[in-house]
Scaffold this active site. Structure first.
Site, short mmCIF file in Angstrom:
data_model
loop_
_atom_site.label_atom_id
_atom_site.label_comp_id
_atom_site.label_asym_id
_atom_site.label_seq_id
_atom_site.Cartn_x
_atom_site.Cartn_y
_atom_site.Cartn_z
N ASN A 156 40.54 49.85 31.97
CA ASN A 156 39.39 50.66 32.37
C ASN A 156 39.87 52.06 32.74
O ASN A 156 39.22 53.06 32.48
CB ASN A 156 38.65 50.02 33.54
CG ASN A 156 37.27 50.64 33.74
OD1 ASN A 156 36.52 50.83 32.78
ND2 ASN A 156 36.95 50.99 34.97
N GLY A 157 41.08 52.12 33.33
CA GLY A 157 41.81 53.37 33.49
C GLY A 157 42.86 53.44 32.40
O GLY A 157 43.44 52.43 32.01
N ARG A 203 34.98 46.30 25.37
CA ARG A 203 34.62 45.15 24.54
C ARG A 203 33.19 45.28 24.05
O ARG A 203 32.89 45.03 22.87
CB ARG A 203 34.82 43.85 25.32
CG ARG A 203 36.26 43.52 25.65
CD ARG A 203 36.40 42.42 26.67
NE ARG A 203 35.90 42.84 27.98
CZ ARG A 203 36.06 42.14 29.11
NH1 ARG A 203 36.71 40.99 29.07
NH2 ARG A 203 35.59 42.59 30.25
N GLY A 220 45.03 45.76 29.77
CA GLY A 220 43.98 44.90 29.24
C GLY A 220 43.58 45.19 27.81
O GLY A 220 43.54 44.30 26.96
N ASN A 257 45.24 43.35 24.32
CA ASN A 257 44.30 42.38 23.74
C ASN A 257 43.47 42.88 22.57
O ASN A 257 42.87 42.08 21.86
CB ASN A 257 43.36 41.88 24.84
CG ASN A 257 44.11 41.13 25.93
OD1 ASN A 257 44.82 40.17 25.64
ND2 ASN A 257 43.96 41.57 27.17
N ASP A 309 32.63 49.03 29.52
CA ASP A 309 33.44 47.91 29.04
C ASP A 309 33.70 48.11 27.55
O ASP A 309 32.78 48.03 26.73
CB ASP A 309 32.72 46.58 29.28
CG ASP A 309 33.63 45.38 29.07
OD1 ASP A 309 34.43 45.41 28.12
OD2 ASP A 309 33.54 44.41 29.83
N ASP A 336 51.81 54.16 42.75
CA ASP A 336 51.63 54.36 41.32
C ASP A 336 52.23 55.67 40.84
O ASP A 336 52.52 55.84 39.66
CB ASP A 336 50.13 54.35 40.99
CG ASP A 336 49.76 53.19 40.09
OD1 ASP A 336 50.57 52.28 39.93
OD2 ASP A 336 48.65 53.22 39.54
#
Length: 381
Positions: free
Chosen positions: A196-197, A269, A315, A319, A267, A133
């Site tokens: 999340n990261g 969301r 993510g 989204n 999270d 990475d």
């Protein structure tokens, strides 16, 4: 690999929580022919990886008949330090060197090494390849990666900024340049990887020249459980006045901070749902989260001078129309204007979400770290 077609795919999330999400999908050509989705307890990464291997080899639904069909396994390894700037075939010696780097990425490198170990056992004849990475960010200039501490700490211990999510930043910047019919070698962009990261990178002429994460993946933006940038003096206070150990501070900053520390949930969301309901902790968490991203956009515009595109990915970035809208709000002074209608469209394809008046293109580019890792693995094997 000749046409980069997907044979099987899937996801395991929320590992170690009461219920983990498991998805397995099998494809024939462009068609999905099987999907298994369930919640089950998956206590650790090894259990999850063994479940993936079992799914691939399943007599009825599996994508392969024998583990010998797998010629190579590409592994995302978060931290490669200064030594690993290219994909590397894994040997016992390499494993030991990666273990020595684990202190720099305590949430990731041990799990990455676990993945290599499990894959070696399940696919014993396959070549194991580590794809780092940090590799994409090895092009950072010294004035961006050095810390303003005595030079001896850099020379003796390699203490510098490395940056992460490199496979994602590399893939989406190259994909965006192609999408906009621009040459990658002259393409300037700000890439925003939100999951999340979270991390951001400044891309000049197709190469990374600055990145929000530093020595470890805990710096920069506010994340699910990681604090992002904080005053270093805070660590001294925690040690000297609250008598916290280094292990306790590590856990605090890596696993108990960020959105989880501010709003009680990692999270986004769930945090956004509370934000919409006016929960004060969630409102503060989202406001801080957005504010930090805006600050990095401004600094990277200044650093690059010319920006061809601002790119959302991963993510959350792919989204969450709400997060993209909040990030771009009031950035007209930088030449960034969103088209509300385009922003609300959901698609698996790269797309422009900025208005025609926007001086800078704003894009959503779905990342494909799996494909990037597969291509790099195939190349080295």
């Amino acid at each position: 690999m000749n046409n980069a077609s997907v044979i099987a795919g899937g996801l395991i999330e929320k590992i170690g929580e009461e219920y983990s999400g498991f998805v397995y999908r099998k494809f024939e050509g462009d068609q999905e022919v099987k999907k298994i989705k369930e919640d089950r307890a998956i206590k650790d990464h090894q259990t999850g990886l063994e479940l993936i291997a079992k799914s691939l080899l399943d007599i009825e639904n599996g994508a392969i008949q024998s583990n010998e069909e797998i010629h190579a396994v590409g592994h995302r390894v978060v931290h490669g330090g200064e030594k690993f700037s290219q994909p590397t075939i894994v040997s016992d010696e390499i494993v030991q060197e990666l273990k020595a780097l684990s202190f720099l990425a305590p949430l990731h490198n041990p799990a990455n090494l676990n993945g290599i170990e499990v894959a070696t056992n399940v696919f014993p004849k396959a070549v194991q390849v580590a794809v780092f990475d940090t590799a994409f960010h090895q092009t950072l200039p010294d004035y961006a990666y050095r810390f303003s501490i005595p030079k001896s700490f850099y020379e003796a211990h390699g203490l510098r900024a490395y940056g992460f999510h490199g496979t994602s930043h590399a893939y989406v910047s190259r994909t965006a340049a192609k999408f906009l019919n621009m040459e990658s070698k002259t393409f300037n962009a700000i890439t925003i990887h939100l999951g999340n990261g979270c991390s951001m990178a400044a891309i000049r002429n197709g190469k990374s020249v600055d990145v929000s994460m530093g020595l470890t993946p805990v710096g920069g933006l506010i994340m699910g459980t990681r604090s992002g940038d904080i005053d270093p003096g805070l660590l001294l206070f925690l040690m000297d006045h609250l008598h916290m150990s280094s292990q306790e501070i590590d856990r605090l900053l890596n696993k108990e901070s960020g959105l989880k520390g501010l709003a009680g949930d990692n999270d986004l969301r769930n945090v956004l749902a509370k934000y919409d309901d006016g929960d004060p902790d969630a409102v503060l968490a989202v406001t801080m989260y957005i504010y930090r991203i805006k600050k990095f956009i401004g600094s990277y515009v200044a650093a690059l001078g010319r920006v061809d595109a601002v790119i959302f990915t991963a993510g959350v970035g792919e989204n969450s129309a709400a997060i993209r809208a909040l990030v771009c709000e009031n950035l007209g002074i930088l030449g960034i204007e969103l088209d509300e209608g385009k922003n609300e469209v959901r698609s698996p394809d790269p797309r422009v979400i900025s208005s025609e008046k926007s001086a800078i293109n704003v894009l959503v580019v779905p990342t494909n770290e799996e494909l990037e890792i597969a291509m790099q693995t195939k190349e080295i094997v």
